[in-house]
Scaffold this active site. Structure first.
Site, PDB file in Angstrom:
ATOM      1  N   LYS A  33       5.607   3.481 -18.559  1.00 40.55           N
ATOM      2  CA  LYS A  33       4.442   2.646 -18.248  1.00 40.55           C
ATOM      3  C   LYS A  33       3.907   2.996 -16.856  1.00 40.55           C
ATOM      4  CE  LYS A  33       7.408  -1.056 -16.426  1.00 40.55           C
ATOM      5  NZ  LYS A  33       8.159  -2.266 -16.837  1.00 40.55           N
ATOM      6  N   ARG A 131       8.513 -14.393 -19.691  1.00 38.13           N
ATOM      7  CA  ARG A 131       7.232 -13.667 -19.686  1.00 38.13           C
ATOM      8  C   ARG A 131       6.796 -13.645 -21.153  1.00 38.13           C
ATOM      9  NH1 ARG A 131       8.251  -8.207 -16.081  1.00 38.13           N
ATOM     10  NH2 ARG A 131       8.395  -7.437 -18.205  1.00 38.13           N
ATOM     11  N   TYR A 261      -7.108   2.455  14.385  1.00 35.24           N
ATOM     12  CA  TYR A 261      -7.904   1.220  14.396  1.00 35.24           C
ATOM     13  C   TYR A 261      -7.176   0.054  15.062  1.00 35.24           C
ATOM     14  CZ  TYR A 261     -11.114   3.248  10.911  1.00 35.24           C
ATOM     15  OH  TYR A 261     -12.019   4.023  10.241  1.00 35.24           O
ATOM     16  N   CYS A 308      -4.768   4.067   7.881  1.00 38.51           N
ATOM     17  CA  CYS A 308      -6.178   3.950   7.493  1.00 38.51           C
ATOM     18  C   CYS A 308      -6.320   4.265   6.007  1.00 38.51           C
ATOM     19  CB  CYS A 308      -7.033   4.900   8.325  1.00 38.51           C
ATOM     20  SG  CYS A 308      -6.719   4.771  10.100  1.00 38.51           S
ATOM     21  N   MET A 309      -7.535   4.190   5.513  1.00 39.34           N
ATOM     22  CA  MET A 309      -7.760   4.421   4.089  1.00 39.34           C
ATOM     23  C   MET A 309      -7.378   5.843   3.674  1.00 39.34           C
ATOM     24  SD  MET A 309     -11.265   3.865   1.941  1.00 39.34           S
ATOM     25  CE  MET A 309     -11.441   2.151   2.401  1.00 39.34           C
ATOM     26  N   ASP A 310      -7.647   6.790   4.550  1.00 37.24           N
ATOM     27  CA  ASP A 310      -7.498   8.196   4.167  1.00 37.24           C
ATOM     28  C   ASP A 310      -6.617   9.006   5.113  1.00 37.24           C
ATOM     29  OD1 ASP A 310      -9.240   7.900   6.243  1.00 37.24           O
ATOM     30  OD2 ASP A 310     -10.804   9.194   5.428  1.00 37.24           O
TER      31      ASP A 310
END
Ligand SMILES: *Cc1c(COP(=O)(O)O)cnc(C)c1O
Length: 369
Positions: A33, A131, A261, A308-310
């Site tokens: 999965k 569940r 940042y 950071c994002m990247d």
């Protein structure tokens, strides 16, 4: 290497499944999965089958159909099927489907009629995880409905199954309680004339520590990818994923400079900073800001400031580092690089989540072995 990548060692997956097979006389369903826990569902499935698995397990119908579309013919079980799931497509593609309610039996029987084919059903008993699955009080009704559909020739009851809540906690009393409910549910089914070919209950932790839960089939997931399901316990598994990136840029900065940042990290001395081109969009947890371990040129350092994002920055102190050198976030640990377990400890999560973050939406994956 000129960009970040997740390297997946398929030989490790084969070896891990072979090790799991040695520890049980049951058949092995490799759980693939979530895009194979981030390792790639199709290549992981093929490697697991080569290692001795005879079944595959996924959450959803689209995941099962992806395996079929890739030419995987082994039995596949899909277990989470909200109303409206196009079940006839699953029946037509020979996907085994889990049912947890009388309504789902009706839906599956209807799907079988539409597909013009016998549906393969795994009846799920909720033994205490709460569940999916039918609770014991409605279990007889579910079994009767499935038996009726089986008698009509639209559905085959392949299995009775359940899932454990605390198998990763050795000796947790809930394991025995769930096992008792499972045996009771099996006995009820038998009294109602249903004796399926398979019973299955065990996840990775139970496969490795509780042989009395193995029955006919075990369903390991995380162990297939070489990660221990039990913190601090080594079962001889080999982690299959390495996440690495090139050092993109190196610079020397004086003491007292804020980095990344928010300037949450300030250089404690004159130091060497390395820029690593991978970030939270690629799977690096932002919670690893100023703490995630990174191995650069044979030594471990820490992320300096915010992820950071990247991209992020590593403080490499006075180490000799050049642009283009290799930075390893985690791997099997052979060279002293951090592991997914190390990252999980730093971030406050489990190794499962660390590797799954590097799924198909993230960095390119490369396969070896
Ligand atoms: C994810 C899952 C597994 C595998 O669990 P691991 O702890 O990764 O071994 C097995 N069965 C079901 C129903 C699951 O959802």
């Amino acid at each position: 290497m000129w960009q970040a990548e997740a390297v997946v060692d398929l030989a490790a997956i084969r070896a891990n499944v072979a090790l799991l097979r040695k520890r049980t006389s049951a058949e092995v369903m490799a759980v693939v999965k979530a895009d194979g826990y981030g390792h790639g569902a199709v290549p992981s499935a093929r490697a697991a089958l080569a290692g001795g698995a005879t079944w595959l397990g996924v959450r959803s119908l689209p995941e099962a159909l992806e395996l079929r579309a890739a030419g995987v013919t082994a039995p596949v079980l899909a277990w989470l099927l909200p109303p409206g799931t196009p079940l006839p497509e699953g029946v037509a593609a020979d996907v085994d489907l889990s049912v947890s309610s009388v309504a789902q039996v009706t839906e599956l029987a209807e799907a079988a009629r539409r597909a013009g084919k016998v549906a393969r059903a795994h009846l799920k008993i909720d033994t205490g995880l709460h569940r999916n699955g039918a609770t014991l009080d409605v279990w007889p009704k579910l079994v009767e409905a499935a038996a009726k559909a089986q008698a009509e020739g639209v559905l085959e009851i392949v299995a009775v199954w359940s899932h454990l809540a605390c198998a990763d906690v050795l000796g947790d009393p809930s394991i025995d309680r769930q096992l008792d409910v499972f045996l009771e549910a099996s006995a009820i089914a038998e009294r109602l004339g249903v004796t399926p070919r398979l019973r299955h209950l065990a996840n990775s932790a139970a496969t490795l520590t509780r042989p009395d839960t193995h029955f006919d089939l075990v369903r390991p997931g995380v162990a297939v990818y070489g990660l221990s399901p039990i913190e601090g316990q080594d079962f001889g598994l080999r982690p299959a994923m390495t996440v690495r990136a090139p050092v993109a840029l190196v610079k020397r900065v004086p003491a007292g400079e804020g980095v990344s940042y928010g300037h949450t990290y300030v250089t404690p001395r004159e130091t060497t900073l390395c820029l690593i081109p991978i970030g939270y969009a690629d799977g690096v947890p932002r919670h690893a800001s100023s703490s995630g371990p990174v191995w650069v040129n044979g030594k471990r350092f820490e992320i300096a400031g915010r992820v950071c994002m990247d991209q992020f920055v590593v403080d490499c102190d006075d180490a000799v580092v050049a642009a283009g050198d290799e930075a390893v976030l985690f791997g099997p640990g052979d060279r002293g690089e951090p592991t997914a377990d190390d990252w999980a400890a730093v971030v406050g999560t489990i190794n499962y989540e660390i590797v799954t973050r590097f799924g198909r939406s993230g960095v390119p994956r490369r396969y070896r072995g």
